[in-house]
Design a protein around this motif. Structure first.
Motif, mmCIF file in Angstrom:
data_model
loop_
_atom_site.group_PDB
_atom_site.id
_atom_site.type_symbol
_atom_site.label_atom_id
_atom_site.label_comp_id
_atom_site.label_asym_id
_atom_site.label_seq_id
_atom_site.Cartn_x
_atom_site.Cartn_y
_atom_site.Cartn_z
ATOM 1 N N MET A 31 19.261 -9.823 -1.202
ATOM 2 C CA MET A 31 18.574 -8.707 -0.524
ATOM 3 C C MET A 31 17.924 -9.222 0.749
ATOM 4 S SD MET A 31 15.534 -6.227 -1.964
ATOM 5 C CE MET A 31 16.584 -5.472 -3.186
ATOM 6 N N SER A 32 18.135 -8.553 1.858
ATOM 7 C CA SER A 32 17.571 -8.981 3.125
ATOM 8 C C SER A 32 16.133 -8.528 3.255
ATOM 9 C CB SER A 32 18.389 -8.385 4.277
ATOM 10 O OG SER A 32 18.236 -6.980 4.316
ATOM 11 N N ALA A 33 15.431 -9.128 4.232
ATOM 12 C CA ALA A 33 14.032 -8.759 4.446
ATOM 13 C C ALA A 33 13.903 -7.279 4.770
ATOM 14 C CB ALA A 33 13.438 -9.606 5.564
ATOM 15 N N SER A 34 14.934 -6.704 5.423
ATOM 16 C CA SER A 34 14.866 -5.288 5.772
ATOM 17 C C SER A 34 14.959 -4.391 4.555
ATOM 18 C CB SER A 34 15.973 -4.940 6.767
ATOM 19 O OG SER A 34 17.256 -5.180 6.187
ATOM 20 N N ASP A 35 15.508 -4.905 3.444
ATOM 21 C CA ASP A 35 15.622 -4.121 2.222
ATOM 22 C C ASP A 35 14.357 -4.165 1.380
ATOM 23 O OD1 ASP A 35 18.264 -3.386 2.738
ATOM 24 O OD2 ASP A 35 19.008 -5.280 1.920
ATOM 25 N N GLU A 36 13.457 -5.066 1.698
ATOM 26 C CA GLU A 36 12.227 -5.190 0.935
ATOM 27 C C GLU A 36 11.311 -3.992 1.198
ATOM 28 O OE1 GLU A 36 11.588 -10.025 0.997
ATOM 29 O OE2 GLU A 36 10.774 -8.786 2.590
ATOM 30 N N GLU A 64 12.283 -5.867 -4.735
ATOM 31 C CA GLU A 64 11.571 -6.894 -3.988
ATOM 32 C C GLU A 64 10.514 -6.240 -3.107
ATOM 33 O OE1 GLU A 64 13.784 -9.798 -1.903
ATOM 34 O OE2 GLU A 64 15.052 -10.328 -3.620
ATOM 35 N N PHE A 65 9.380 -6.915 -2.999
ATOM 36 C CA PHE A 65 8.268 -6.413 -2.222
ATOM 37 C C PHE A 65 7.780 -7.524 -1.289
ATOM 38 C CE2 PHE A 65 8.390 -4.600 -6.433
ATOM 39 C CZ PHE A 65 8.286 -3.232 -6.221
ATOM 40 N N SER A 66 7.306 -7.135 -0.127
ATOM 41 C CA SER A 66 6.731 -8.091 0.819
ATOM 42 C C SER A 66 5.315 -7.643 1.139
ATOM 43 C CB SER A 66 7.578 -8.147 2.092
ATOM 44 O OG SER A 66 6.974 -8.988 3.061
ATOM 45 N N ALA A 67 4.374 -8.587 1.167
ATOM 46 C CA ALA A 67 2.979 -8.229 1.395
ATOM 47 C C ALA A 67 2.250 -9.322 2.154
ATOM 48 C CB ALA A 67 2.270 -7.963 0.064
ATOM 49 N N LYS A 68 1.227 -8.905 2.902
ATOM 50 C CA LYS A 68 0.377 -9.865 3.606
ATOM 51 C C LYS A 68 -0.559 -10.603 2.640
ATOM 52 C CE LYS A 68 0.131 -7.071 7.843
ATOM 53 N NZ LYS A 68 -0.789 -6.315 8.748
ATOM 54 N N ARG A 69 -1.020 -9.886 1.628
ATOM 55 C CA ARG A 69 -1.936 -10.469 0.646
ATOM 56 C C ARG A 69 -1.454 -10.115 -0.754
ATOM 57 N NH1 ARG A 69 -3.102 -12.280 4.769
ATOM 58 N NH2 ARG A 69 -5.144 -12.728 5.702
ATOM 59 N N VAL A 70 -1.648 -11.057 -1.671
ATOM 60 C CA VAL A 70 -1.278 -10.869 -3.073
ATOM 61 C C VAL A 70 -2.526 -10.990 -3.931
ATOM 62 C CG1 VAL A 70 -0.076 -11.910 -5.039
ATOM 63 C CG2 VAL A 70 1.112 -11.627 -2.870
ATOM 64 N N VAL A 71 -2.663 -10.094 -4.901
ATOM 65 C CA VAL A 71 -3.780 -10.125 -5.838
ATOM 66 C C VAL A 71 -3.225 -10.256 -7.251
ATOM 67 C CG1 VAL A 71 -5.848 -8.960 -6.673
ATOM 68 C CG2 VAL A 71 -5.091 -8.623 -4.295
ATOM 69 N N LEU A 72 -3.605 -11.308 -7.938
ATOM 70 C CA LEU A 72 -3.161 -11.542 -9.308
ATOM 71 C C LEU A 72 -4.216 -11.005 -10.271
ATOM 72 C CD1 LEU A 72 -1.872 -15.202 -8.860
ATOM 73 C CD2 LEU A 72 -0.544 -13.082 -8.771
ATOM 74 N N ALA A 73 -3.840 -9.971 -11.016
ATOM 75 C CA ALA A 73 -4.719 -9.374 -12.018
ATOM 76 C C ALA A 73 -3.970 -9.367 -13.346
ATOM 77 C CB ALA A 73 -5.117 -7.966 -11.598
ATOM 78 N N THR A 74 -3.480 -10.540 -13.719
ATOM 79 C CA THR A 74 -2.526 -10.665 -14.819
ATOM 80 C C THR A 74 -3.173 -10.844 -16.184
ATOM 81 O OG1 THR A 74 -2.338 -12.981 -14.120
ATOM 82 C CG2 THR A 74 -0.606 -11.487 -13.409
ATOM 83 N N ARG A 107 7.793 -3.094 2.133
ATOM 84 C CA ARG A 107 6.781 -3.885 2.828
ATOM 85 C C ARG A 107 5.411 -3.233 2.702
ATOM 86 N NH1 ARG A 107 9.109 -7.764 6.009
ATOM 87 N NH2 ARG A 107 7.399 -7.902 7.487
ATOM 88 N N TYR A 108 4.421 -4.059 2.386
ATOM 89 C CA TYR A 108 3.055 -3.596 2.181
ATOM 90 C C TYR A 108 2.070 -4.570 2.817
ATOM 91 C CZ TYR A 108 4.947 -0.356 -1.293
ATOM 92 O OH TYR A 108 5.636 0.641 -1.907
ATOM 93 N N ASP A 109 0.850 -4.090 2.954
ATOM 94 C CA ASP A 109 -0.242 -4.989 3.344
ATOM 95 C C ASP A 109 -0.755 -5.757 2.132
ATOM 96 O OD1 ASP A 109 -0.284 -4.116 6.045
ATOM 97 O OD2 ASP A 109 -1.438 -2.348 5.449
ATOM 98 N N VAL A 110 -0.886 -5.049 1.000
ATOM 99 C CA VAL A 110 -1.487 -5.623 -0.207
ATOM 100 C C VAL A 110 -0.580 -5.333 -1.395
ATOM 101 C CG1 VAL A 110 -3.517 -5.687 -1.704
ATOM 102 C CG2 VAL A 110 -3.798 -5.194 0.735
ATOM 103 N N ALA A 111 -0.289 -6.363 -2.175
ATOM 104 C CA ALA A 111 0.445 -6.197 -3.430
ATOM 105 C C ALA A 111 -0.417 -6.704 -4.569
ATOM 106 C CB ALA A 111 1.762 -6.964 -3.391
#
Length: 362
Positions: free
Chosen positions: A1-6, A109-119, A8-12
């Motif tokens: 999957m290409s980056a264009s298929d992702e 697939e997702f792309s984000a500037k910041r990732v938050v782990l709440a696992t 895209r978000y600011d926060v995931a």
């Protein structure tokens, strides 16, 4: 999957418990494209009733609480995806030259500037037979001890934690048994002496049966290998927890000695751009605490990635902010905000996010 298929978000946000949902709420309301990816389940989802949350009444189940929270996040433009995040990696495809993170969840697939782990974490369950979870088998002492004031209770386990929780329960009831279920106690000699000084009976026989009320399903008694029957209204298994830190470890985040993700006071991990909140971090495993952590992380992320005020260095490089650069909120989130019931002056018709139709030549 290409980056264009992702997508895209600011926060995931990975994990849909109270901490993750609160972070996502702040992300969306503060004008950042936000997605929450949740595999389902979790400690909060198991709650038959919600305790210790101001404004939420006791009869609210965990699933009802979480469903309302998801609706709130969606109402502000946050996206919700059901899925299990298998991997996260840092990429260098940011349009502004900054690194981003790629998250893979099955075919998505997702792309984000910041990732938050709440696992979160998973409680270790003792072997059956067991009472029903939430109706005689309980994992959160500070949530559920109140339910058993002046009632007979048990604590299951054979280690330090079990011994200390049994003594703690004497604050609310005078009838506490410590069930080792045939295991040899592993608590220290000092703890053994302390335990002997408290009115707690240590029952070493294995549990062989459970009696529940036929109408309510609540625990009435436990049966033991020696043929005895002991009445209880509920109790707490103390066998430890498994923290869900695989994603954090794959990113290189530091862990504490007890296996949680090491964070600062605003949820920042040792890896730039990665935050962690809730039960997977040190501290009390309580919904209000998790919500507070989510709020602090959401605010910290906002301050890191908001467009304005533009830094002095950027002004020197790119010039002053032009009229067509403001507001920085995306057209989609802007439309959601002005149509929201909480918008100043009441909701109004959303501005169109679609291109204007060409004028009719006729």
């Amino acid at each position: 999957m290409s980056a264009s298929d992702e997508q895209r978000y600011d926060v995931a946000v990975v994990g849909g418990g109270p901490a993750g949902l609160t972070t996502a709420l702040y992300g969306a309301r503060l004008g950042h494209e936000t997605v929450l990816i949740d595999r389902g389940g979790g400690r909060a989802a198991m709650m038959a009733d919600t305790h210790n949350v101001i404004g939420v009444t006791e009869e609210t189940s965990g699933n009802e609480f979480l469903a309302t929270a998801r609706e709130q996040v969606a109402s502000y433009g946050g996206d919700f995806e059901r899925g299990f995040v298998e991997s996260i990696e840092r990429t260098d495809d940011g349009e502004d030259g900054d690194d981003r993170f790629r998250l893979v969840a099955g075919d998505d697939e997702f792309s984000a500037k910041r990732v938050v782990l709440a696992t979160g974490f998973s409680d270790k369950r003792p072997d059956p037979p067991l009472p029903r979870t939430g109706k005689g088998l309980h994992y959160c002492l500070h949530c559920d001890a109140y339910m058993f004031v002046d009632e007979p209770v048990y604590v299951m386990g054979h280690g330090e934690a079990a011994a200390h929780v049994a003594m703690i329960m004497l604050n609310v009831t005078d009838d506490v048994d410590l069930l080792t279920r045939g295991a040899e106690p592993t608590w220290s000699d000092e703890t053994a002496a302390q335990l002997e000084a408290h009115p707690i009976e240590v029952v070493r026989e294995e549990v062989t049966g459970v009696e529940n009320d036929p109408d309510s399903g609540w625990l009435e008694a436990l049966e033991f290998a020696d043929g005895t029957r002991r009445e209880y209204r509920g109790g707490f298994p103390m066998y430890g927890s498994d923290y869900n830190t695989a994603l954090a470890e794959s990113l290189g985040c530091d862990l504490t000695d007890d296996g949680t993700i090491d964070v600062d006071d605003h949820g920042r991990t040792s890896v730039d751009g990665v935050f962690a909140v809730g039960d997977v971090t040190p501290g009390h495993n309580q919904i209000p605490v998790a919500m507070g952590q989510g709020a602090k992380a959401g605010l910290a992320i906002h301050k890191e990635i908001r467009e304005f005020p533009r830094a002095k260095e950027a002004i020197a490089r790119d010039g002053s902010v032009s009229d067509d650069e403001v507001p920085a909120i995306s057209p989609e989130l802007l439309a959601t905000a002005v149509a929201h019931e909480g918008h100043a002056g009441g909701p109004r018709e959303s501005p169109s996010t679609e291109p204007e139709a060409a004028a009719d030549d006729d």
